[in-house]
Design an enzyme around this catalytic site. Structure first.
Site, mmCIF file in Angstrom:
data_model
loop_
_atom_site.group_PDB
_atom_site.id
_atom_site.type_symbol
_atom_site.label_atom_id
_atom_site.label_comp_id
_atom_site.label_asym_id
_atom_site.label_seq_id
_atom_site.Cartn_x
_atom_site.Cartn_y
_atom_site.Cartn_z
ATOM 1 N N ARG A 68 -3.414 -4.112 -0.774
ATOM 2 C CA ARG A 68 -2.504 -3.018 -1.632
ATOM 3 C C ARG A 68 -2.411 -2.457 -3.223
ATOM 4 O O ARG A 68 -2.833 -4.064 -3.250
ATOM 5 C CB ARG A 68 -1.397 -2.751 -0.605
ATOM 6 C CG ARG A 68 -0.866 -1.418 -1.030
ATOM 7 C CD ARG A 68 0.699 -1.414 -0.267
ATOM 8 N NE ARG A 68 0.966 0.225 -0.747
ATOM 9 C CZ ARG A 68 0.523 1.643 -0.459
ATOM 10 N NH1 ARG A 68 -0.856 1.465 0.109
ATOM 11 N NH2 ARG A 68 1.500 2.608 -0.763
ATOM 12 N N LYS A 69 -3.377 -1.801 -3.554
ATOM 13 C CA LYS A 69 -2.688 -2.098 -4.992
ATOM 14 C C LYS A 69 -0.994 -2.054 -5.527
ATOM 15 O O LYS A 69 -0.341 -1.496 -4.291
ATOM 16 C CB LYS A 69 -3.233 -0.466 -5.843
ATOM 17 C CG LYS A 69 -4.496 -0.637 -6.116
ATOM 18 C CD LYS A 69 -4.886 0.958 -6.552
ATOM 19 C CE LYS A 69 -4.393 1.764 -5.899
ATOM 20 N NZ LYS A 69 -5.286 2.791 -6.327
ATOM 21 N N ASP A 98 -8.710 5.780 -9.169
ATOM 22 C CA ASP A 98 -7.653 6.334 -8.292
ATOM 23 C C ASP A 98 -8.097 7.202 -7.540
ATOM 24 O O ASP A 98 -8.790 8.049 -7.865
ATOM 25 C CB ASP A 98 -6.440 6.325 -8.062
ATOM 26 C CG ASP A 98 -5.376 6.355 -7.463
ATOM 27 O OD1 ASP A 98 -5.164 5.730 -6.526
ATOM 28 O OD2 ASP A 98 -3.971 6.678 -8.136
ATOM 29 N N ASP A 114 -6.029 10.045 -5.807
ATOM 30 C CA ASP A 114 -4.583 11.219 -5.186
ATOM 31 C C ASP A 114 -3.628 11.210 -6.359
ATOM 32 O O ASP A 114 -3.235 10.220 -7.128
ATOM 33 C CB ASP A 114 -3.547 10.809 -4.831
ATOM 34 C CG ASP A 114 -3.895 11.379 -3.113
ATOM 35 O OD1 ASP A 114 -5.002 12.369 -2.798
ATOM 36 O OD2 ASP A 114 -3.780 10.165 -2.116
ATOM 37 N N THR A 166 -8.341 3.588 -3.156
ATOM 38 C CA THR A 166 -6.981 4.131 -3.464
ATOM 39 C C THR A 166 -6.293 3.156 -1.891
ATOM 40 O O THR A 166 -6.849 2.531 -0.740
ATOM 41 C CB THR A 166 -7.530 5.667 -2.769
ATOM 42 O OG1 THR A 166 -6.313 6.631 -2.786
ATOM 43 C CG2 THR A 166 -8.282 6.058 -1.603
ATOM 44 N N ASN A 167 -5.348 3.396 -2.268
ATOM 45 C CA ASN A 167 -4.038 3.428 -1.559
ATOM 46 C C ASN A 167 -3.627 4.155 -0.658
ATOM 47 O O ASN A 167 -3.790 5.594 -0.819
ATOM 48 C CB ASN A 167 -2.633 2.783 -2.135
ATOM 49 C CG ASN A 167 -2.787 1.561 -2.485
ATOM 50 O OD1 ASN A 167 -3.628 0.663 -2.279
ATOM 51 N ND2 ASN A 167 -1.335 1.365 -3.606
#
Length: 174
Positions: free
Chosen positions: A104-105, A8, A10, A54-55
């Site tokens: 989207r996760k 991921d 952030d 990453t979203n």
């Protein structure tokens, strides 16, 4: 088949919601967390691929354009490369939270798509994240989940930061 680490962004690679930066909406907002380049460089020696998954709902919400997000990722990859840390590809979901998209996760689509593209054995790979959605996405894809933080009952391992998790992933993957 190849083995990989899916990271991921952030909260795993860079600061978010800190005194220095709230959200990363331009390259100047990207600050690496401690020892991240060193951790990725070490992972590069034991894993075939390192990916960022990453979203980035800020695109869908209108806080930035996809071109700006790509500049952030290009900058991140270039800065890590200067330290000898290689990210092979960064993928993202640009949709708003709760948009109902397939990527989207906690959906595992981004991970599975990368696995198919790079011939990854997900059973010998890891998803590292700081939220339950990261761990769920990795587990649903068939990878092991490494949680950075205090607790996630779904995770295979829990560490305070990426650097602390590296040796466990290396040993576990052998």
């Amino acid at each position: 088949m190849n083995k990989a680490v899916f990271l991921d962004r952030d909260g795993v690679i860079n600061e978010v919601l800190t005194k220095r930066v709230k959200f990363v909406n331009k390259p100047a907002d990207l600050y690496f967390l401690p020892r991240v380049p060193e951790a990725i460089k070490k992972l590069n020696t034991y894993f075939d691929y390192i990916f960022v998954v990453t979203n980035q709902g800020g695109v869908g919400l209108g806080f930035m354009k996809e071109a700006q997000l790509q500049k952030i990722h290009d900058y991140m990859i270039a800065q890590l490369a200067k330290e000898g840390a290689i990210i092979h590809e960064a993928v993202y979901c640009p949709h708003k939270p709760k948009a109902g998209c397939a990527c989207r996760k906690p959906s595992s689509k981004m991970i599975i798509d990368l696995a198919e593209k790079y011939n990854i054995d997900l059973g010998k790979s890891y998803m590292v994240g700081d939220t339950d959605t990261d761990i769920i996405a990795g587990k649903n894809a068939g990878a092991k989940g490494v949680f950075l933080g205090k607790d996630d009952p779904r995770a295979d391992a829990i560490f305070p930061d990426l650097y602390s998790a590296v040796d466990w992933m290396i040993v576990d993957s052998q």
